[in-house]
Scaffold this motif. Structure first.
Motif, short mmCIF file in Angstrom:
data_model
loop_
_atom_site.label_atom_id
_atom_site.label_comp_id
_atom_site.label_asym_id
_atom_site.label_seq_id
_atom_site.Cartn_x
_atom_site.Cartn_y
_atom_site.Cartn_z
N VAL A 160 4.09 4.20 4.75
CA VAL A 160 4.33 3.59 3.55
C VAL A 160 3.90 4.86 3.04
N PHE A 161 5.11 5.29 1.80
CA PHE A 161 4.57 6.78 1.25
C PHE A 161 4.83 5.89 -0.70
N ASP A 162 3.69 5.75 -0.93
CA ASP A 162 3.49 4.71 -1.84
C ASP A 162 3.86 5.84 -3.56
N LEU A 163 4.68 6.26 -3.74
CA LEU A 163 4.83 7.51 -4.69
C LEU A 163 4.60 7.20 -6.12
N ARG A 164 4.54 5.87 -6.64
CA ARG A 164 3.42 5.99 -7.61
C ARG A 164 2.30 6.30 -8.43
N HIS A 165 1.66 6.97 -6.66
CA HIS A 165 0.35 7.70 -6.70
C HIS A 165 0.80 9.08 -7.08
N ALA A 166 0.19 9.92 -7.35
CA ALA A 166 0.17 11.48 -7.74
C ALA A 166 -0.85 12.30 -5.89
N HIS A 167 -1.00 10.83 -5.82
CA HIS A 167 -1.68 11.57 -4.54
C HIS A 167 -1.11 11.51 -3.00
N SER A 168 0.43 10.72 -2.82
CA SER A 168 0.09 10.00 -2.19
C SER A 168 1.57 11.36 -1.38
N SER A 234 -3.51 5.07 14.57
CA SER A 234 -3.33 5.55 13.18
C SER A 234 -4.01 6.99 12.34
N ILE A 235 -2.46 7.69 12.21
CA ILE A 235 -2.98 8.57 11.97
C ILE A 235 -3.29 9.42 10.00
N ARG A 236 -4.28 9.94 9.81
CA ARG A 236 -4.40 9.49 8.10
C ARG A 236 -3.52 10.94 7.68
N LEU A 237 -2.68 10.77 6.57
CA LEU A 237 -1.59 11.65 6.00
C LEU A 237 -2.14 12.36 4.60
N ASN A 238 -1.96 13.42 4.45
CA ASN A 238 -2.58 14.49 3.27
C ASN A 238 -0.82 15.19 2.47
N LYS A 239 -1.41 14.61 1.24
CA LYS A 239 0.22 15.79 -0.04
C LYS A 239 0.23 17.08 0.90
N ASP A 240 1.54 17.41 0.99
CA ASP A 240 1.72 18.46 1.45
C ASP A 240 1.69 20.25 0.04
N PRO A 241 0.57 20.25 -0.51
CA PRO A 241 0.81 20.68 -2.15
C PRO A 241 1.91 22.11 -2.36
#
Length: 257
Positions: A160-168, A234-241
């Protein structure tokens, strides 16, 4: 809700996390599903059965005999007709209260700009990277939750990519368009039939959780399934700046229209 709806959705209403208020939320919701094949079939079946009030289904393909091994929204007597129309007929038999919009076309970026803007959640059940990248860009523009799935051979994944959240993170953070990822189509690689059902059902579940704002979604996580060992990771994903989609305004410098 009327008496028939109270009875139809009674097992949802019994759940304290949903109740009458939550079910009414589902009835008033609009979900866009891109793809009515292996993943889209179970996803739309459960979304309709669960009472999502409006479903827009996009698919430019027609039902083929080779689809019937896994694409459970279709049947033998519908070979040759558009998949979106076939899915609409199936859903009418399951829940005639759902407003199903069948679009028999491959949506370009302009078309998706309109469709995604009007949806509450987008389910990506497509089978190719170009379409996934376009969906992701438009979801990022409009800050729409994106539920993404993929299956090939005995391997499945959903995120899920919940793009309502800035950190997603967005889909492009995980699979950059300039990377070496290549489409692995079922027609070439093969696919284990029940696996698309498992992943498509997870996509439906995540969509309902987003609409209802309950539980913990797969936002910022990639869930991987090995169908041969039946092991989940399950792998944690981080936002790529430095992401060219969600990290900058490269694609839509003004309004995106």
């Amino acid at each position: 809700m009327n008496d028939d709806q109270l009875l139809r959705y009674s097992r949802h209403i019994l759940l304290p996390q949903i109740g009458i208020k939550g079910q009414e939320t589902l009835i008033q919701s609009h979900v866009l599903v891109v793809g009515a094949g292996g993943l889209g079939s179970p996803a739309v079946l459960y979304l309709a059965a669960s009472g999502v009030g409006k479903l827009t289904i996009c698919d430019s393909d027609k039902v083929d005999l080779t689809n019937l091994q896994r694409q459970i929204a279709h049947s033998t007597d519908r070979i040759g007709i558009p998949k979106s129309d076939s899915a609409k007929k199936t859903l009418a038999g399951i829940n005639p209260e759902v407003n199903v919009i069948a679009l028999n076309e491959r949506m370009d970026e302009r078309g998706l700009l309109q469709l995604i803007r009007n949806a509450d959640v987008v389910v990506d059940a497509s089978d190719n990277f170009p379409t996934r990248y376009i969906i992701n860009r438009v979801c990022t523009l409009y800050k729409k939750p994106l539920v993404s799935g993929a299956v090939v051979r005995f391997d499945g994944q959903v995120a899920v990519f919940d793009l309502r959240h800035a950190h997603s993170p967005c889909y492009h953070c995980l699979f950059p368009a300039d990377g070496e990822d290549q489409d692995m189509r079922c027609a070439v690689m093969g696919v284990f039939a029940p696996l698309v059902g498992v992943i498509g059902c997870v996509q439906a579940a995540e969509t309902l959780k987003i609409l209802l704002d309950i539980g913990q979604t797969l936002n910022s996580r990639l869930l991987l399934l090995d169908g041969l060992s039946m092991e989940w990771r399950s792998i944690r994903l981080n936002k790529d700046p430095s992401c060219k989609v969600c990290g900058t305004n490269e694609y839509y410098p003004k309004s995106g229209s």
